[in-house]
Write a protein that holds these residues in place. Structure first.
Motif, PDB file in Angstrom:
ATOM      1  N   PHE A 116       0.823  -1.208   0.000  1.00  0.00           N
ATOM      2  CA  PHE A 116       0.000   0.000   0.000  1.00  0.00           C
ATOM      3  C   PHE A 116       0.853   1.252   0.000  1.00  0.00           C
ATOM      4  O   PHE A 116       0.487   2.258  -0.566  1.00  0.00           O
ATOM      5  CB  PHE A 116      -0.930   0.048   1.220  1.00  0.00           C
ATOM      6  N   PHE A 117       1.996   1.195   0.675  1.00  0.00           N
ATOM      7  CA  PHE A 117       2.787   2.396   0.840  1.00  0.00           C
ATOM      8  C   PHE A 117       3.978   2.474  -0.088  1.00  0.00           C
ATOM      9  O   PHE A 117       4.551   3.524  -0.256  1.00  0.00           O
ATOM     10  CB  PHE A 117       3.240   2.520   2.299  1.00  0.00           C
ATOM     11  N   THR A 118       4.366   1.356  -0.702  1.00  0.00           N
ATOM     12  CA  THR A 118       5.540   1.398  -1.561  1.00  0.00           C
ATOM     13  C   THR A 118       5.245   1.131  -3.014  1.00  0.00           C
ATOM     14  O   THR A 118       6.071   1.403  -3.850  1.00  0.00           O
ATOM     15  CB  THR A 118       6.596   0.359  -1.107  1.00  0.00           C
ATOM     16  N   ALA A 119       4.106   0.575  -3.324  1.00  0.00           N
ATOM     17  CA  ALA A 119       3.940   0.153  -4.704  1.00  0.00           C
ATOM     18  C   ALA A 119       2.532   0.310  -5.258  1.00  0.00           C
ATOM     19  O   ALA A 119       2.128  -0.461  -6.089  1.00  0.00           O
ATOM     20  CB  ALA A 119       4.381  -1.309  -4.828  1.00  0.00           C
ATOM     21  N   LEU A 120       1.795   1.275  -4.832  1.00  0.00           N
ATOM     22  CA  LEU A 120       0.481   1.498  -5.409  1.00  0.00           C
ATOM     23  C   LEU A 120       0.681   2.278  -6.695  1.00  0.00           C
ATOM     24  O   LEU A 120       0.771   3.488  -6.710  1.00  0.00           O
ATOM     25  CB  LEU A 120      -0.414   2.271  -4.437  1.00  0.00           C
ATOM     26  N   THR A 121       0.806   1.550  -7.809  1.00  0.00           N
ATOM     27  CA  THR A 121       1.133   2.198  -9.069  1.00  0.00           C
ATOM     28  C   THR A 121       0.203   1.750 -10.175  1.00  0.00           C
ATOM     29  O   THR A 121       0.613   1.038 -11.079  1.00  0.00           O
ATOM     30  CB  THR A 121       2.587   1.898  -9.467  1.00  0.00           C
ATOM     31  N   PRO A 122      -1.061   2.152 -10.134  1.00  0.00           N
ATOM     32  CA  PRO A 122      -1.934   1.823 -11.253  1.00  0.00           C
ATOM     33  C   PRO A 122      -1.513   2.602 -12.486  1.00  0.00           C
ATOM     34  O   PRO A 122      -0.729   3.530 -12.396  1.00  0.00           O
ATOM     35  CB  PRO A 122      -3.318   2.253 -10.763  1.00  0.00           C
ATOM     36  N   PRO A 123      -2.040   2.267 -13.660  1.00  0.00           N
ATOM     37  CA  PRO A 123      -1.616   2.940 -14.873  1.00  0.00           C
ATOM     38  C   PRO A 123      -1.781   4.451 -14.795  1.00  0.00           C
ATOM     39  O   PRO A 123      -0.946   5.172 -15.261  1.00  0.00           O
ATOM     40  CB  PRO A 123      -2.518   2.347 -15.962  1.00  0.00           C
ATOM     41  N   ARG A 124      -2.886   4.905 -14.251  1.00  0.00           N
ATOM     42  CA  ARG A 124      -3.115   6.336 -14.055  1.00  0.00           C
ATOM     43  C   ARG A 124      -3.474   6.534 -12.593  1.00  0.00           C
ATOM     44  O   ARG A 124      -4.652   6.411 -12.228  1.00  0.00           O
ATOM     45  CB  ARG A 124      -4.248   6.827 -14.960  1.00  0.00           C
ATOM     46  N   PRO A 125      -2.508   6.801 -11.729  1.00  0.00           N
ATOM     47  CA  PRO A 125      -2.841   6.907 -10.315  1.00  0.00           C
ATOM     48  C   PRO A 125      -3.814   8.050 -10.071  1.00  0.00           C
ATOM     49  O   PRO A 125      -3.703   9.117 -10.655  1.00  0.00           O
ATOM     50  CB  PRO A 125      -1.498   7.158  -9.625  1.00  0.00           C
ATOM     51  N   GLY A 126      -4.762   7.785  -9.204  1.00  0.00           N
ATOM     52  CA  GLY A 126      -5.696   8.821  -8.804  1.00  0.00           C
ATOM     53  C   GLY A 126      -5.037   9.740  -7.794  1.00  0.00           C
ATOM     54  O   GLY A 126      -3.881   9.553  -7.414  1.00  0.00           O
ATOM     55  N   PRO A 127      -5.778  10.719  -7.342  1.00  0.00           N
ATOM     56  CA  PRO A 127      -5.218  11.648  -6.364  1.00  0.00           C
ATOM     57  C   PRO A 127      -4.886  10.938  -5.045  1.00  0.00           C
ATOM     58  O   PRO A 127      -5.653  10.105  -4.578  1.00  0.00           O
ATOM     59  CB  PRO A 127      -6.328  12.680  -6.172  1.00  0.00           C
ATOM     60  N   ARG A 128      -3.739  11.290  -4.487  1.00  0.00           N
ATOM     61  CA  ARG A 128      -3.293  10.645  -3.246  1.00  0.00           C
ATOM     62  C   ARG A 128      -4.230  10.931  -2.079  1.00  0.00           C
ATOM     63  O   ARG A 128      -4.295  10.154  -1.142  1.00  0.00           O
ATOM     64  CB  ARG A 128      -1.868  11.071  -2.918  1.00  0.00           C
ATOM     65  N   TRP A 129      -4.964  12.037  -2.145  1.00  0.00           N
ATOM     66  CA  TRP A 129      -5.863  12.356  -1.038  1.00  0.00           C
ATOM     67  C   TRP A 129      -6.925  11.279  -0.855  1.00  0.00           C
ATOM     68  O   TRP A 129      -7.425  11.070   0.252  1.00  0.00           O
ATOM     69  CB  TRP A 129      -6.504  13.734  -1.213  1.00  0.00           C
ATOM     70  N   ARG A 130      -7.263  10.556  -1.924  1.00  0.00           N
ATOM     71  CA  ARG A 130      -8.277   9.509  -1.797  1.00  0.00           C
ATOM     72  C   ARG A 130      -7.781   8.350  -0.935  1.00  0.00           C
ATOM     73  O   ARG A 130      -8.520   7.822  -0.106  1.00  0.00           O
ATOM     74  CB  ARG A 130      -8.710   9.016  -3.174  1.00  0.00           C
ATOM     75  N   LEU A 131      -6.525   7.931  -1.144  1.00  0.00           N
ATOM     76  CA  LEU A 131      -5.960   6.888  -0.294  1.00  0.00           C
ATOM     77  C   LEU A 131      -5.844   7.384   1.141  1.00  0.00           C
ATOM     78  O   LEU A 131      -6.085   6.637   2.085  1.00  0.00           O
ATOM     79  CB  LEU A 131      -4.595   6.433  -0.820  1.00  0.00           C
ATOM     80  N   THR A 132      -5.503   8.670   1.315  1.00  0.00           N
ATOM     81  CA  THR A 132      -5.416   9.246   2.655  1.00  0.00           C
ATOM     82  C   THR A 132      -6.779   9.209   3.345  1.00  0.00           C
ATOM     83  O   THR A 132      -6.890   8.812   4.512  1.00  0.00           O
ATOM     84  CB  THR A 132      -4.895  10.701   2.581  1.00  0.00           C
ATOM     85  N   VAL A 133      -7.832   9.606   2.639  1.00  0.00           N
ATOM     86  CA  VAL A 133      -9.181   9.590   3.208  1.00  0.00           C
ATOM     87  C   VAL A 133      -9.589   8.172   3.583  1.00  0.00           C
ATOM     88  O   VAL A 133     -10.139   7.932   4.669  1.00  0.00           O
ATOM     89  CB  VAL A 133     -10.193  10.210   2.215  1.00  0.00           C
ATOM     90  N   LEU A 134      -9.307   7.213   2.712  1.00  0.00           N
ATOM     91  CA  LEU A 134      -9.660   5.825   2.986  1.00  0.00           C
ATOM     92  C   LEU A 134      -8.902   5.298   4.205  1.00  0.00           C
ATOM     93  O   LEU A 134      -9.479   4.605   5.050  1.00  0.00           O
ATOM     94  CB  LEU A 134      -9.363   4.967   1.755  1.00  0.00           C
ATOM     95  N   THR A 135      -7.626   5.649   4.313  1.00  0.00           N
ATOM     96  CA  THR A 135      -6.827   5.216   5.461  1.00  0.00           C
ATOM     97  C   THR A 135      -7.341   5.846   6.750  1.00  0.00           C
ATOM     98  O   THR A 135      -7.462   5.170   7.782  1.00  0.00           O
ATOM     99  CB  THR A 135      -5.337   5.567   5.244  1.00  0.00           C
ATOM    100  N   ILE A 136      -7.673   7.133   6.721  1.00  0.00           N
ATOM    101  CA  ILE A 136      -8.217   7.804   7.913  1.00  0.00           C
ATOM    102  C   ILE A 136      -9.522   7.147   8.337  1.00  0.00           C
ATOM    103  O   ILE A 136      -9.753   6.898   9.531  1.00  0.00           O
ATOM    104  CB  ILE A 136      -8.403   9.318   7.656  1.00  0.00           C
ATOM    105  N   ALA A 137     -10.389   6.850   7.370  1.00  0.00           N
ATOM    106  CA  ALA A 137     -11.666   6.203   7.698  1.00  0.00           C
ATOM    107  C   ALA A 137     -11.433   4.842   8.351  1.00  0.00           C
ATOM    108  O   ALA A 137     -12.105   4.488   9.332  1.00  0.00           O
ATOM    109  CB  ALA A 137     -12.521   6.057   6.440  1.00  0.00           C
ATOM    110  N   ALA A 138     -10.471   4.076   7.824  1.00  0.00           N
ATOM    111  CA  ALA A 138     -10.178   2.760   8.393  1.00  0.00           C
ATOM    112  C   ALA A 138      -9.612   2.889   9.803  1.00  0.00           C
ATOM    113  O   ALA A 138     -10.031   2.167  10.722  1.00  0.00           O
ATOM    114  CB  ALA A 138      -9.208   2.004   7.488  1.00  0.00           C
ATOM    115  N   VAL A 139      -8.672   3.806  10.001  1.00  0.00           N
ATOM    116  CA  VAL A 139      -8.088   4.000  11.342  1.00  0.00           C
ATOM    117  C   VAL A 139      -9.156   4.488  12.312  1.00  0.00           C
ATOM    118  O   VAL A 139      -9.226   4.038  13.469  1.00  0.00           O
ATOM    119  CB  VAL A 139      -6.888   4.979  11.285  1.00  0.00           C
TER     120      VAL A 139
END
Length: 194
Positions: A116-139
């Protein structure tokens, strides 16, 4: 560089059975006169991988100045999906066409929280804030559950022990339970446009 064995025959059992995302990076030293041919081949094989069941993304990192090393990054939903890709006849056929373009390959794999933190590399990465929001919600969900269900029973413990227990619960549930599922469920949203 020495050529590494084909990973289809050497995939570690702990990754094959991993029920969490697995990322593979393949580094190839491409011969200078073969760069264009390699990039055409890479576009084709990345497209094949991206359409393969369980694939979460595939991308290519070009070499920097003075380097000939390309990195192809593949991310799969779990170890079983990765193993099916690595054993597939489509991939085996593609590999036979790249051997004369490069001077070897190095394979690296990460699974679980590392991916999750070293290799999230889809062809067109979305905005990083989305992963941040998802992580905050999970925590938030984990810490709320811990506060309501566990904290009252350990209130008499010394503060360092309560914090150690809380941190352990958050990290284990985040890395082993919630994030693998959430990134799979919310994958299209995570990779979507800005």
């Amino acid at each position: 560089m020495q050529r590494r064995p084909d990973p289809a025959s050497t995939t570690p059992a702990h990754l094959t059975s991993a029920g969490e995302p697995v990322t593979v990076t393949v580094a190839r030293d491409v011969r200078p006169d073969q760069r264009e041919a390699f990039e055409r081949w890479a576009d084709e094989v990345l497209g094949l991988a991206a359409g393969f069941p369980g694939n979460l993304g595939a991308s290519m990192l070009r070499p920097g100045p003075g380097s000939t090393r390309y990195h192809l990054v593949y991310r799969f939903a779990d170890g079983e999906s990765l193993a099916r890709w690595e054993r597939s006849s489509v991939r085996q056929t593609a590999l036979t066409r790249v051997e004369h373009l490069s001077d070897g390959a190095d394979y690296a794999r990460v699974a679980g929280l590392d991916s999750f933190f070293t290799a999230l590399t889809p062809p067109r990465p979305g905005p990083r804030w989305r992963l941040t929001v998802l992580t905050i919600a999970a925590v938030f969900a984990i810490t709320l559950g811990f506060s309501l269900l566990v904290a009252p029973h350990v209130a008499s413990w010394p503060l360092p022990l309560r914090l150690l227990l809380s941190a352990t619960v958050v990290v284990v549930l985040l890395g082993q339970v919630l994030m693998p599922r959430l990134t799979r469920w919310f994958g299209p949203w995570l990779r979507g446009g800005r």
